[in-house]
Design an enzyme around this catalytic site. Structure first.
Site, PDB file in Angstrom:
ATOM      1  N   THR A  47       0.844  -1.189   0.000  1.00 27.79           N
ATOM      2  CA  THR A  47       0.000   0.000   0.000  1.00 27.79           C
ATOM      3  C   THR A  47       0.886   1.248   0.000  1.00 27.79           C
ATOM      4  O   THR A  47       2.106   1.160  -0.069  1.00 27.79           O
ATOM      5  CB  THR A  47      -0.924   0.026   1.227  1.00 27.79           C
ATOM      6  OG1 THR A  47      -0.158   0.385   2.394  1.00 27.79           O
ATOM      7  CG2 THR A  47      -1.581  -1.337   1.460  1.00 27.79           C
ATOM      8  N   CYS A  48       0.260   2.400   0.109  1.00 24.82           N
ATOM      9  CA  CYS A  48       1.011   3.655   0.114  1.00 24.82           C
ATOM     10  C   CYS A  48       2.070   3.687   1.214  1.00 24.82           C
ATOM     11  O   CYS A  48       3.174   4.186   1.003  1.00 24.82           O
ATOM     12  CB  CYS A  48       0.067   4.832   0.326  1.00 24.82           C
ATOM     13  SG  CYS A  48      -1.130   5.078  -1.002  1.00 24.82           S
ATOM     14  N   ARG A  50       2.998   0.934   3.345  1.00 22.70           N
ATOM     15  CA  ARG A  50       3.536  -0.326   3.861  1.00 22.70           C
ATOM     16  C   ARG A  50       3.741  -1.335   2.752  1.00 22.70           C
ATOM     17  O   ARG A  50       3.017  -1.355   1.752  1.00 22.70           O
ATOM     18  CB  ARG A  50       2.603  -0.910   4.918  1.00 22.70           C
ATOM     19  CG  ARG A  50       1.268  -1.427   4.372  1.00 22.70           C
ATOM     20  CD  ARG A  50       0.323  -1.887   5.477  1.00 22.70           C
ATOM     21  NE  ARG A  50      -0.128  -0.764   6.279  1.00 22.70           N
ATOM     22  CZ  ARG A  50       0.214  -0.575   7.551  1.00 22.70           C
ATOM     23  NH1 ARG A  50       0.992  -1.441   8.173  1.00 22.70           N
ATOM     24  NH2 ARG A  50      -0.226   0.469   8.220  1.00 22.70           N
ATOM     25  N   HIS A  77      -0.840  -8.579  14.131  1.00 25.62           N
ATOM     26  CA  HIS A  77      -0.498  -7.426  13.301  1.00 25.62           C
ATOM     27  C   HIS A  77      -1.460  -7.299  12.117  1.00 25.62           C
ATOM     28  O   HIS A  77      -1.943  -6.197  11.825  1.00 25.62           O
ATOM     29  CB  HIS A  77       0.939  -7.531  12.794  1.00 25.62           C
ATOM     30  CG  HIS A  77       1.332  -6.380  11.927  1.00 25.62           C
ATOM     31  ND1 HIS A  77       1.542  -5.110  12.427  1.00 25.62           N
ATOM     32  CD2 HIS A  77       1.514  -6.288  10.581  1.00 25.62           C
ATOM     33  CE1 HIS A  77       1.849  -4.289  11.441  1.00 25.62           C
ATOM     34  NE2 HIS A  77       1.835  -4.981  10.306  1.00 25.62           N
ATOM     35  N   SER A  87      -2.833   2.418  10.671  1.00 20.47           N
ATOM     36  CA  SER A  87      -2.872   3.385   9.587  1.00 20.47           C
ATOM     37  C   SER A  87      -2.463   4.776  10.054  1.00 20.47           C
ATOM     38  O   SER A  87      -2.534   5.096  11.244  1.00 20.47           O
ATOM     39  CB  SER A  87      -4.285   3.465   8.994  1.00 20.47           C
ATOM     40  OG  SER A  87      -4.636   2.253   8.376  1.00 20.47           O
ATOM     41  N   GLU A  92      -9.215   4.419   9.097  1.00 21.23           N
ATOM     42  CA  GLU A  92      -9.545   4.751   7.708  1.00 21.23           C
ATOM     43  C   GLU A  92      -9.990   3.495   6.953  1.00 21.23           C
ATOM     44  O   GLU A  92      -9.628   2.379   7.297  1.00 21.23           O
ATOM     45  CB  GLU A  92      -8.359   5.436   7.018  1.00 21.23           C
ATOM     46  CG  GLU A  92      -7.044   4.677   7.088  1.00 21.23           C
ATOM     47  CD  GLU A  92      -6.789   3.846   5.857  1.00 21.23           C
ATOM     48  OE1 GLU A  92      -7.589   3.935   4.912  1.00 21.23           O
ATOM     49  OE2 GLU A  92      -5.799   3.107   5.844  1.00 21.23           O
ATOM     50  N   GLN A  98      -7.742  -2.667   0.669  1.00 17.95           N
ATOM     51  CA  GLN A  98      -6.448  -3.156   0.210  1.00 17.95           C
ATOM     52  C   GLN A  98      -6.156  -4.563   0.728  1.00 17.95           C
ATOM     53  O   GLN A  98      -5.584  -5.386   0.001  1.00 17.95           O
ATOM     54  CB  GLN A  98      -5.355  -2.167   0.618  1.00 17.95           C
ATOM     55  CG  GLN A  98      -5.453  -0.850  -0.145  1.00 17.95           C
ATOM     56  CD  GLN A  98      -4.673   0.276   0.485  1.00 17.95           C
ATOM     57  OE1 GLN A  98      -4.448   0.313   1.693  1.00 17.95           O
ATOM     58  NE2 GLN A  98      -4.249   1.232  -0.326  1.00 17.95           N
ATOM     59  N   GLY A 164      -4.463  10.810 -12.415  1.00 16.00           N
ATOM     60  CA  GLY A 164      -4.782   9.430 -12.091  1.00 16.00           C
ATOM     61  C   GLY A 164      -6.289   9.239 -12.199  1.00 16.00           C
ATOM     62  O   GLY A 164      -7.058  10.213 -12.133  1.00 16.00           O
ATOM     63  N   ALA A 165      -6.715   7.986 -12.365  1.00 21.41           N
ATOM     64  CA  ALA A 165      -8.155   7.717 -12.476  1.00 21.41           C
ATOM     65  C   ALA A 165      -8.554   6.457 -11.723  1.00 21.41           C
ATOM     66  O   ALA A 165      -9.635   5.929 -11.931  1.00 21.41           O
ATOM     67  CB  ALA A 165      -8.547   7.593 -13.949  1.00 21.41           C
ATOM     68  N   MET A 168      -7.708   5.735  -5.590  1.00 16.79           N
ATOM     69  CA  MET A 168      -7.148   6.819  -4.798  1.00 16.79           C
ATOM     70  C   MET A 168      -7.344   8.169  -5.493  1.00 16.79           C
ATOM     71  O   MET A 168      -7.624   9.173  -4.844  1.00 16.79           O
ATOM     72  CB  MET A 168      -5.666   6.559  -4.538  1.00 16.79           C
ATOM     73  CG  MET A 168      -5.405   5.351  -3.653  1.00 16.79           C
ATOM     74  SD  MET A 168      -6.137   5.518  -1.999  1.00 16.79           S
ATOM     75  CE  MET A 168      -5.021   6.702  -1.266  1.00 16.79           C
TER      76      MET A 168
END
Length: 302
Positions: A47-48, A50, A77, A87, A92, A98, A164-165, A168
């Protein structure tokens, strides 16, 4: 060498934004993906903020190593991650999507170890239950990024470029539109850009056209897979840029010249208890319960 773990115990190898740069995490994710083919005993969660790989048996052989835990600690964890307790913004929603996507992609590409599949399914259930009773939303990274842009310059009635599309980028567009911005969406896939733009009564363009428009906008918000090579403007000609891509899509030379006008994904890794403490307390109890449930199930399998 590949590190051998106890074959009946799960493990996690994790590298997070508080201990690494986005480029390091991207290299680690690529190294793991290169070894992943056909391996049903690993699931990668990238992810962004991690890069985490969960599994049984041997671990990946990598040069970049974060921290490692095994047994009950690795299970706990994953439950905490799915519940949003690890997060940058506590609670969130994006991280639960994800975790679910990581399991879905693993299932579609190979036959998974049933123990690993059960661990992710239990974590997803924990994440859903943790959020079920909440009465307020924690927001997301896109909202924080747009709030930062608004601090730099009011967005209401101003042109804002979203690059971007995907999901996010859609979050960025939604947050910018709520702030009153007039949107243009730029993407490698112009049709996707136009579809997303229609939702917000904006225009959809390609990345090259978007790069040309950037200096004439009040702000640029980016969530793009891969570099935005088309952006060649001088930093002094550009508005503030918030880039939640991981790694950053904005060229280094432009980032360095923005003089406080650039926000990257690692800049957003600030723990925030924007939900009431009751959410955290309830989520921790649920994590404990779901961790015990899975460990008990695993033990019964012998």
């Amino acid at each position: 060498m590949i590190r051998e773990m106890l074959p009946r115990q799960p493990w996690v190898m994790a590298l997070q934004a508080d201990r690494s740069h986005a480029d390091e995490r991207a290299r680690l994710a690529a190294a793991i993906e290169n070894q992943m083919a056909g391996n049903g005993q690993w699931i990668l969660l990238s992810t962004c903020h991690r890069v985490e790989v969960y599994g049984f048996g041997a671990m990946p052989e990598v040069e970049i190593l974060g921290w490692v835990d095994e047994g009950e600690g690795s299970v706990r964890h994953l439950m905490r991650v799915a519940a949003g307790l690890e997060s940058a913004i506590v609670g969130e929603d994006e991280i639960l999507h994800q975790v679910r996507d990581a399991l879905k992609q693993a299932r579609e590409s190979r036959t998974l170890d049933s123990r690993l599949q059960r661990m992710f399914e239990t974590a997803i259930a924990a994440g859903r239950r943790a959020r079920a009773g909440r009465t307020s939303s924690s927001g997301n990274l896109a909202q924080k990024a747009v709030a930062w842009l608004q601090q730099k310059s009011p967005l209401a009635g101003k042109p804002v470029l979203v690059v971007g599309a995907g999901r996010m980028a859609s979050n960025l567009a939604h947050a910018a539109r709520l702030a009153g911005a007039e949107l243009t969406i730029a993407s490698r896939d112009v049709m996707k850009a136009r579809r997303l733009a229609r939702v917000y009564e904006g225009a959809g363009v390609g990345l090259a056209v978007g790069a040309g428009l950037a200096p004439r906008t009040a702000a640029v918000a980016v969530a793009l897979a891969g570099p935005w090579h088309e952006l060649q403007a001088r930093p002094e000609d550009l508005p503030p840029i918030a880039d939640i891509s991981a790694p950053s899509a904005i060229p280094v030379s432009i980032r360095a010249g923005l003089n406080g006008g650039f926000l990257g994904i690692d800049d957003l890794f600030i723990r925030s208890k924007s939900l009431p403490g009751a959410y955290t307390d309830a989520a921790v109890r649920l994590v404990d319960s779901k961790t015990s449930e899975y460990v008990r199930w695993l033990g019964e399998r012998g």
